[in-house]
Design a protein around this motif. Structure first.
Motif, short mmCIF file in Angstrom:
data_model
loop_
_atom_site.label_atom_id
_atom_site.label_comp_id
_atom_site.label_asym_id
_atom_site.label_seq_id
_atom_site.Cartn_x
_atom_site.Cartn_y
_atom_site.Cartn_z
N ASP A 141 15.36 3.55 -14.95
CA ASP A 141 14.86 4.89 -15.21
C ASP A 141 13.40 4.85 -15.68
O ASP A 141 12.57 5.66 -15.25
CB ASP A 141 15.70 5.59 -16.27
N ALA A 142 13.11 3.93 -16.59
CA ALA A 142 11.75 3.84 -17.12
C ALA A 142 10.75 3.49 -16.03
O ALA A 142 9.65 4.06 -15.97
CB ALA A 142 11.71 2.81 -18.24
N GLU A 143 11.14 2.55 -15.17
CA GLU A 143 10.25 2.14 -14.09
C GLU A 143 9.98 3.29 -13.12
O GLU A 143 8.82 3.60 -12.81
CB GLU A 143 10.86 0.95 -13.35
N LEU A 144 11.04 3.92 -12.65
CA LEU A 144 10.86 5.02 -11.70
C LEU A 144 10.14 6.20 -12.35
O LEU A 144 9.41 6.93 -11.69
CB LEU A 144 12.21 5.46 -11.14
N ARG B 13 20.38 11.64 -14.07
CA ARG B 13 19.98 11.42 -15.47
C ARG B 13 18.64 12.08 -15.77
O ARG B 13 18.34 12.38 -16.94
CB ARG B 13 19.92 9.91 -15.77
N SER B 14 17.85 12.29 -14.73
CA SER B 14 16.56 12.97 -14.90
C SER B 14 16.70 14.48 -14.90
O SER B 14 15.70 15.21 -14.88
CB SER B 14 15.60 12.55 -13.77
N ARG C 197 0.85 -1.19 0.00
CA ARG C 197 0.00 0.00 0.00
C ARG C 197 0.88 1.24 0.00
O ARG C 197 1.69 1.42 0.91
CB ARG C 197 -0.88 0.01 1.25
N ASP C 198 0.75 2.04 -1.02
CA ASP C 198 1.50 3.29 -1.12
C ASP C 198 3.00 3.06 -1.18
O ASP C 198 3.78 3.94 -0.83
CB ASP C 198 1.15 4.21 0.06
N ALA C 199 3.41 1.89 -1.63
CA ALA C 199 4.85 1.58 -1.73
C ALA C 199 5.12 0.73 -2.95
O ALA C 199 4.26 -0.04 -3.40
CB ALA C 199 5.32 0.85 -0.47
N TRP C 200 6.33 0.88 -3.45
CA TRP C 200 6.81 0.10 -4.61
C TRP C 200 8.21 -0.41 -4.24
O TRP C 200 9.01 0.32 -3.66
CB TRP C 200 6.87 0.99 -5.85
N VAL C 201 8.48 -1.66 -4.58
CA VAL C 201 9.78 -2.28 -4.28
C VAL C 201 10.46 -2.68 -5.57
O VAL C 201 9.85 -3.36 -6.42
CB VAL C 201 9.60 -3.51 -3.37
N THR C 202 11.72 -2.28 -5.73
CA THR C 202 12.44 -2.61 -6.95
C THR C 202 13.95 -2.62 -6.67
O THR C 202 14.38 -2.49 -5.53
CB THR C 202 12.09 -1.63 -8.08
N ALA C 203 14.73 -2.78 -7.74
CA ALA C 203 16.19 -2.79 -7.63
C ALA C 203 16.78 -2.29 -8.93
O ALA C 203 16.18 -2.46 -10.00
CB ALA C 203 16.71 -4.20 -7.32
N PRO C 204 17.96 -1.70 -8.88
CA PRO C 204 18.57 -1.17 -10.11
C PRO C 204 19.12 -2.25 -11.03
O PRO C 204 19.34 -1.99 -12.21
CB PRO C 204 19.70 -0.27 -9.58
N VAL C 205 19.36 -3.46 -10.51
CA VAL C 205 19.82 -4.59 -11.32
C VAL C 205 18.74 -5.66 -11.28
O VAL C 205 18.26 -6.02 -10.20
CB VAL C 205 21.16 -5.14 -10.81
#
Length: 212
Positions: free
Chosen positions: A123-126, A152-153, A93-101
């Protein structure tokens, strides 16, 4: 693009760990998951060989994920404190979990080049997470990756980059980076990272994300 990572993730999925011998390993790149309207993005390092590389979901099926999702549950960001498989009912809820690799690296250590090769996906995901106000970076690798993404943004970032430290905060153009030690067994088994320390990070992240 990353032959070392491709070879390793597929080898692990084929050879398997004895305790998971009957599991059908994912063995492919692992995407992030969570609430697409999240105001908090939690950034790790890469899929674990017998965790996300096996289950197909970030921080799922290993002890690092046990720590992470317990803390997120206690802070109200997850509907349950455990994560064992993609179909276990976990919702964020109100959170996203990811990794750069996105692929499991040997010894849990992706190279800077492998991180950079994956940066277009990161970059695309974020970039799709337009409501994010807080980045919780688990470890220095995650912190550096988020910093590079923001640069990069074309955001106006302070120079030099603030040093990494557990619990430190860096405000960046309307959002805030909150740093934490990674939830790796190396940190949790030794007491470098404790559950109260991790809870404090997520409590603060929620405060920042919900502030007027």
């Amino acid at each position: 693009m990353c032959p070392r990572l491709v070879a390793w993730r597929e080898e692990v999925a084929s050879v398997k760990r004895a305790s998971f011998a009957d599991d059908d390993y994912w063995g492919r790149p692992v995407a992030g998951f969570g609430d697409p309207h999240a105001t908090i993005a939690v950034i790790g390092l890469a899929p674990a060989a017998h965790g996300a590389n096996r289950t197909g979901r970030m921080f799922t099926g290993d002890r690092s994920g046990d720590w992470l999702y317990r803390a997120m549950f206690r802070s109200g960001l997850a509907n349950q404190p455990h994560s064992v498989s993609r179909g276990d009912g976990l919702e964020l809820r109100d959170a996203w979990v990811t990794a750069p690799v996105r692929c499991a690296p040997p010894a849990n250590r992706p190279t800077p080049l492998e991180r950079d090769q994956c940066s277009m996906w990161f970059d695309a995901e974020l970039g799709l997470l337009t409501s994010v106000r807080v980045f919780v970076t688990l470890g220095q690798f995650a912190y550096q990756s988020v910093w590079s993404h923001l640069r990069r943004s074309s955001l106006d970032l302070p120079t030099p980059r603030p040093t990494f430290g557990h619990g430190r905060e860096v405000p960046v153009d309307g959002s805030t980076i909150v740093m934490s030690y990674h939830v790796s067994q190396q940190n949790t088994f030794t007491g470098r990272l404790t559950e109260p320390m991790l809870d404090a990070v997520f409590t603060r992240a929620v405060e920042l994300a919900t502030a007027p």
